[in-house]
Design a protein around this motif. Structure first.
Motif, PDB file in Angstrom:
ATOM      1  N   PRO A 104     -60.275 105.868 -21.088  1.00  0.00           N
ATOM      2  CA  PRO A 104     -60.732 105.274 -22.337  1.00  0.00           C
ATOM      3  C   PRO A 104     -61.924 104.357 -22.080  1.00  0.00           C
ATOM      4  O   PRO A 104     -61.932 103.588 -21.123  1.00  0.00           O
ATOM      5  N   TYR A 152     -67.811 107.838 -21.502  1.00  0.00           N
ATOM      6  CA  TYR A 152     -68.245 109.088 -22.123  1.00  0.00           C
ATOM      7  C   TYR A 152     -69.458 109.708 -21.448  1.00  0.00           C
ATOM      8  O   TYR A 152     -70.160 110.513 -22.036  1.00  0.00           O
ATOM      9  N   VAL A 183     -70.354  99.987 -22.151  1.00  0.00           N
ATOM     10  CA  VAL A 183     -69.970  99.677 -23.526  1.00  0.00           C
ATOM     11  C   VAL A 183     -69.252  98.329 -23.590  1.00  0.00           C
ATOM     12  O   VAL A 183     -69.093  97.655 -22.578  1.00  0.00           O
ATOM     13  N   SER A 229     -75.684  99.153 -25.376  1.00  0.00           N
ATOM     14  CA  SER A 229     -74.708 100.049 -24.781  1.00  0.00           C
ATOM     15  C   SER A 229     -75.339 101.431 -24.653  1.00  0.00           C
ATOM     16  O   SER A 229     -76.265 101.772 -25.381  1.00  0.00           O
ATOM     17  N   VAL A 255     -66.879  98.656 -18.933  1.00  0.00           N
ATOM     18  CA  VAL A 255     -66.611  97.996 -20.201  1.00  0.00           C
ATOM     19  C   VAL A 255     -66.860  96.504 -19.990  1.00  0.00           C
ATOM     20  O   VAL A 255     -66.195  95.869 -19.174  1.00  0.00           O
ATOM     21  N   HIS A 258     -53.200  96.047 -22.889  1.00  0.00           N
ATOM     22  CA  HIS A 258     -53.833  97.262 -23.409  1.00  0.00           C
ATOM     23  C   HIS A 258     -53.702  98.416 -22.418  1.00  0.00           C
ATOM     24  O   HIS A 258     -53.317  99.524 -22.774  1.00  0.00           O
ATOM     25  N   TYR A 269     -62.563  86.421 -34.813  1.00  0.00           N
ATOM     26  CA  TYR A 269     -63.195  87.669 -34.450  1.00  0.00           C
ATOM     27  C   TYR A 269     -64.392  87.981 -35.350  1.00  0.00           C
ATOM     28  O   TYR A 269     -65.427  88.472 -34.899  1.00  0.00           O
ATOM     29  N   GLY A 285     -59.019 103.291 -27.637  1.00  0.00           N
ATOM     30  CA  GLY A 285     -59.635 103.277 -26.308  1.00  0.00           C
ATOM     31  C   GLY A 285     -60.050 101.865 -25.934  1.00  0.00           C
ATOM     32  O   GLY A 285     -59.993 100.944 -26.758  1.00  0.00           O
ATOM     33  N   THR A 286     -60.500 101.695 -24.698  1.00  0.00           N
ATOM     34  CA  THR A 286     -60.782 100.340 -24.223  1.00  0.00           C
ATOM     35  C   THR A 286     -61.928  99.676 -24.982  1.00  0.00           C
ATOM     36  O   THR A 286     -61.843  98.510 -25.366  1.00  0.00           O
ATOM     37  N   ALA A 287     -62.992 100.437 -25.215  1.00  0.00           N
ATOM     38  CA  ALA A 287     -64.138  99.845 -25.912  1.00  0.00           C
ATOM     39  C   ALA A 287     -63.754  99.461 -27.326  1.00  0.00           C
ATOM     40  O   ALA A 287     -64.104  98.385 -27.815  1.00  0.00           O
ATOM     41  N   HIS A 289     -60.715  98.805 -28.312  1.00  0.00           N
ATOM     42  CA  HIS A 289     -59.778  97.690 -28.197  1.00  0.00           C
ATOM     43  C   HIS A 289     -60.535  96.365 -28.102  1.00  0.00           C
ATOM     44  O   HIS A 289     -60.217  95.398 -28.782  1.00  0.00           O
ATOM     45  N   VAL A 290     -61.574  96.374 -27.246  1.00  0.00           N
ATOM     46  CA  VAL A 290     -62.380  95.169 -27.074  1.00  0.00           C
ATOM     47  C   VAL A 290     -63.016  94.757 -28.401  1.00  0.00           C
ATOM     48  O   VAL A 290     -63.123  93.585 -28.720  1.00  0.00           O
ATOM     49  N   LYS A 291     -63.378  95.758 -29.189  1.00  0.00           N
ATOM     50  CA  LYS A 291     -64.044  95.470 -30.464  1.00  0.00           C
ATOM     51  C   LYS A 291     -63.062  95.314 -31.618  1.00  0.00           C
ATOM     52  O   LYS A 291     -63.418  95.508 -32.778  1.00  0.00           O
ATOM     53  N   CYS A 318     -67.733 105.498 -27.553  1.00  0.00           N
ATOM     54  CA  CYS A 318     -67.453 104.093 -27.265  1.00  0.00           C
ATOM     55  C   CYS A 318     -68.584 103.166 -27.678  1.00  0.00           C
ATOM     56  O   CYS A 318     -68.349 101.994 -27.951  1.00  0.00           O
ATOM     57  N   ASN A 319     -69.812 103.674 -27.699  1.00  0.00           N
ATOM     58  CA  ASN A 319     -70.906 102.783 -28.067  1.00  0.00           C
ATOM     59  C   ASN A 319     -70.922 102.493 -29.568  1.00  0.00           C
ATOM     60  O   ASN A 319     -71.612 101.613 -30.015  1.00  0.00           O
ATOM     61  N   PRO A 367     -65.772  99.647 -33.042  1.00  0.00           N
ATOM     62  CA  PRO A 367     -64.548 100.452 -33.111  1.00  0.00           C
ATOM     63  C   PRO A 367     -64.719 101.650 -34.057  1.00  0.00           C
ATOM     64  O   PRO A 367     -65.405 101.533 -35.068  1.00  0.00           O
TER      65      PRO A 367
END
Lengths: 639, 153
Positions: free
Chosen positions: A241, A244, A398, A404, A470, A484, A625, B80-82, B84-86, B123-124, B127
């Motif tokens: 995850p 890409y 990213v 990114s 990331v 996560h 956020y 996904g991680t990206a 999740h971060v966002k 990912c870029n 979310p």
């Protein structure tokens, strides 16, 4: 086929390719990879089609893959004969007509113009100076245009695996050949298969999937294995995850992977290649299938390749959404249509793989490196990188980062250079960590962020090379990040072996306790013990590496875990209930975003600005956020 | 005509190689019906000559296959991680509360199914959510309510 006939065929393709790469007049190209399309490139493309006919402007309209500058998508390239290629960013349908009327009025519009390309330097072919290419048409160009080489995003990159992405039409075999494509295959077919393997071995190429096994050695083992039927597989199950780059290569330059696999098939004595592609990449699937069809039509794939004795077929097989299928034995089971459960090794796939036959599995990037290595020689490749990590590496970058995208850098480049130099830094919150290696990797704290990219160096600090980067800003919580990755591992664990099936669940339970304020100090010790058990007792890489992010977070960010446990406080303001929010009235710009996103209507507008009802607030953190100027801060519950 | 017969008819004339891959057959059923009906499992077991348990194993192993009917519209939220971060978790919770359902379930009226996906490689643009197969990037938490309203209309 005689060598002369082959040369003539190549020349013909090349000529056609150059003509479509550098046509007369104006050519408009839209970046149409998945990231472009999600940003709206398909509508932009459509509007260009409409606009050209509306304004009666003559220009060719084409598509290309991903240049890597995904932040600026949709990207549009305007090639003007004899002038240069102009790259525009963020071109939505609304910008199209302004651009086209500019061109119609003999001007290069300045709006959204990022840079100019004066010269293309194909890695495997001669340089093409666009400015001197032909007579050219007269257009007014705004003064002081930056060259692409001067943009920080591109200046430090070295493109080998991504050499054609964003430059050629991905499904144009002619354009691929014009960029020096299939020269390596022609050369390889005249070589002794052992010599090809020797070249790959000497180049120092190692698997880009992350494990870093020497590619030449894998090829050698597959060739040595007995059996008439052998397989080569491209592992395109990019399941990590947040990564890409493989998709970017497959969508941007499918022929480079096909050529690499064909050379591999010839060297190892395989007749069939399979691209195991994750289902989530439908565009890559259609591009690959089209590329395979065209390569077969032109005799670069199929029976009697280039008229010789070697025959090789490639098939795309789609996965069905299971992360564990990136593991090679699970991948094989999945191709066979079974449950994607890994099996113990040995026997390794090089000996007993798909249908029990010798099978060589390499990652997308690894295959894409093969043609340049064969064409330019092992010494060239060896000259790039560090002592044990040769060549370049492609990463997607990213998260909390300004630009990114997908970057390719020589091994040995400091990670900080990628994040800050190439990708413009982490933005307003400042850098906290860089996550590398996905669910089996780890976090690099700021103190380690300047370490060079290499297999050996990253292994030492608990990160890995296989996935993307990331970037995490200061406003991210490391307990939450560990949680996560463990949620991911629990959901993706196949359940075959007990340590992974039960161990990941138990780690997740403890992490949840910590994140929800029920943690005790002894939990940290249990986390370590469980992680060690998982590492040594799990059957496959998924379980063995699943504790890595947790170990890494504990190692470098222990104080954050301690704050959650001892003070029931989440310093980043992420873990629900472990903080209160406070609006800094002095800095607040009264935009009101916080009131809209509040999940319990706890924020109201008063005469003095916005106010939080502490009793109604459920600590969801949505306001922290969303606040564009960081005016809402997490504070301890008792403060 | 029952579902079993319908599927059996569709699978007439399969090559032996196609028959050997139960996952491919399941995928075709899913593409046709939007989910894999219980009856289809038995038909595929018969066609492949494999025990039903194994077919059910494959159908439940992979996230691709759904054994329950899905809603008219499917919202997939990337975890996904990206993403999740966002803030993807916040988006997920917001969607769950707006739809009054849990992830993996369909709303009471049968209109919207909420699912999560691990990472779709955009990912870029994090979310991201995928609505009926179309990916939407850089989703703001405020856009969710109108999005659902549009789907319900």
């Amino acid at each position: 086929m005689e060598q002369d006939t082959i040369s003539a065929k190549y020349n013909e393709l090349k000529e056609k390719g150059l003509l479509s790469l550098y046509p007369k007049g104006i050519k408009i190209t839209v970046g149409m990879s998945t990231c472009g399309i999600v940003a709206g490139a398909d509508k932009t493309y459509e509007t260009f089609g409409q606009g050209l006919s509306d304004l009666n402007l003559e220009a060719r309209l084409t598509k290309t893959g991903c240049l890597g500058l995904c932040e600026e998508e949709p990207l549009v390239y305007i090639l003007v004969e004899g002038k240069g290629r102009y790259i525009y960013g963020r071109i939505g349908p609304g910008d199209v007509y302004a651009l086209l009327s500019g061109l119609k009025n003999k001007k290069i519009p300045k709006q959204n113009l990022l840079c100019k390309v004066r010269e293309d330097k194909p890695l495997l072919g001669g340089a093409v100076n666009i400015e001197e290419l032909k007579q050219g048409i007269e257009l007014f160009e705004p003064p002081g245009l930056q060259d692409i080489k001067a943009l920080p995003f591109f200046a430090r990159q070295m493109k080998i695996a991504t050499r054609n992405s964003g430059l050629i039409d991905p499904i144009s075999l002619e354009e691929y050949v014009a960029m020096g494509g299939y020269e390596a295959l022609k050369k390889a077919l005249l070589m002794d298969p052992e010599d090809i393997i020797e070249t790959v071995m000497l180049s120092g190429l190692r698997g880009r999937g992350g494990a870093g096994f020497p590619t030449g050695a894998k090829w050698h083992l597959t060739r040595q294995s007995e059996g008439k039927e052998k397989y080569v597989i491209c592992n395109a199950d990019e399941g990590n995850p947040g990564a890409y780059m493989d998709r970017s290569i497959l969508e941007g330059d499918p022929f480079s992977v096909l050529e690499g696999m064909t050379i591999g098939g010839y060297a190892m004595g395989a007749q069939k290649g399979i691209i195991y592609l994750r289902e989530e990449y439908p565009l890559a699937a259609s591009i690959l299938n089209e590329a395979i069809k065209r390569a077969m039509d032109q005799g670069f794939l199929g029976e009697h390749i280039l008229g010789g004795d070697f025959s090789f077929h490639i098939e795309v097989i789609k996965g069905h959404r299971a992360y564990v299928c990136g593991e090679e034995t699970a991948l094989i089971a999945s191709i066979e249509g079974k449950m994607g459960e890994p099996r113990p090794r040995p026997p390794f796939p090089t000996e007993k793989g798909l249908h029990g036959r010798p099978t060589c599995i390499n990652n997308v990037q690894t295959w894409a490196y093969v043609p340049p290595i064969i064409a330019l020689g092992h010494e060239w490749f060896r000259s790039i990188g560090t002592e044990y990590s040769k060549g370049t590496k492609v990463f997607s970058v990213v998260g909390d980062v300004q630009k990114s995208g997908v970057v390719e850098i020589p091994m040995g480049t400091p990670i900080g250079d990628i994040v800050n130099g190439i990708c413009g830094g982490p933005g307003p919150w400042g850098l906290k960590a860089v996550e590398m290696g996905g669910p089996g990797g780890g976090f690099l704290p700021v103190s380690l962020v300047n370490m060079p990219v290499s297999y050996e160096g990253l292994l030492e600090v608990g990160a890995a090379l296989g996935a993307g980067l990331v970037v995490l800003g200061q406003n991210r919580c490391m307990v939450d990040m560990a949680l996560h990755f463990m949620e991911f591992a629990v959901k993706e664990s196949c359940g075959k072996c007990l340590p992974c099936r039960e161990g990941t669940l138990e780690i997740l339970r403890i992490l949840r306790d910590i994140a929800e304020g029920r943690g005790v100090l002894a939990d940290l010790r249990v986390l370590e013990d469980l992680s060690t058990a998982l590492k040594y007792a799990s059957l496959c890489g998924l379980g063995q590496t699943a504790p890595n992010p947790i170990m890494s977070a504990l190692k470098y960010f222990k104080e954050e875990f301690l704050a959650h446990i001892s003070h029931k406080f989440c310093p980043a303001g992420v873990c629900k209930g472990l903080f209160r929010v406070k609006i800094d009235r002095y800095n607040c710009n009264n935009c009101g975003e916080c009131m809209i996103v509040c999940s319990n209507q706890a924020i109201s507008k008063t005469n003095n600005g916005y106010d939080i009802d502490v009793i109604k607030c459920n600590g969801c953190g949505n306001c922290i956020y969303i606040c564009p100027i960081k005016a809402i801060k997490p504070i301890r519950n008792e403060d | 005509m029952g579902i079993s017969e319908e599927i059996r008819n569709k699978f007439k004339g399969l090559t032996s190689e196609e028959r050997s891959r139960p996952a491919t057959l399941l995928k075709r059923v899913q593409a046709e019906y939007g989910y894999v009906p219980e009856d289809a499992l038995e038909v595929i077991a018969g066609l492949t000559g494999l025990p039903l348990s194994q077919i059910k194993g494959v159908a439940t192993f992979y996230a691709s296959f759904s054994l329950r009917p899905r809603g008219t519209h499917v919202i997939q939220i990337c975890q996904g991680t990206a993403c999740h971060v966002k803030g993807a978790k916040r988006l997920k919770e917001r969607l769950e509360s707006l739809l009054n359902t849990e992830t993996g379930q369909t709303t009471e009226d049968g209109i919207i199914t909420l699912e999560e996906v691990r990472c779709i490689g955009c990912c870029n643009r994090a979310p991201v959510v995928v609505v009926d197969g179309r990916t939407k990037g850089r989703i703001n938490i405020r856009e969710l309510e109108p999005l659902i309203r549009d789907l319900r209309d």
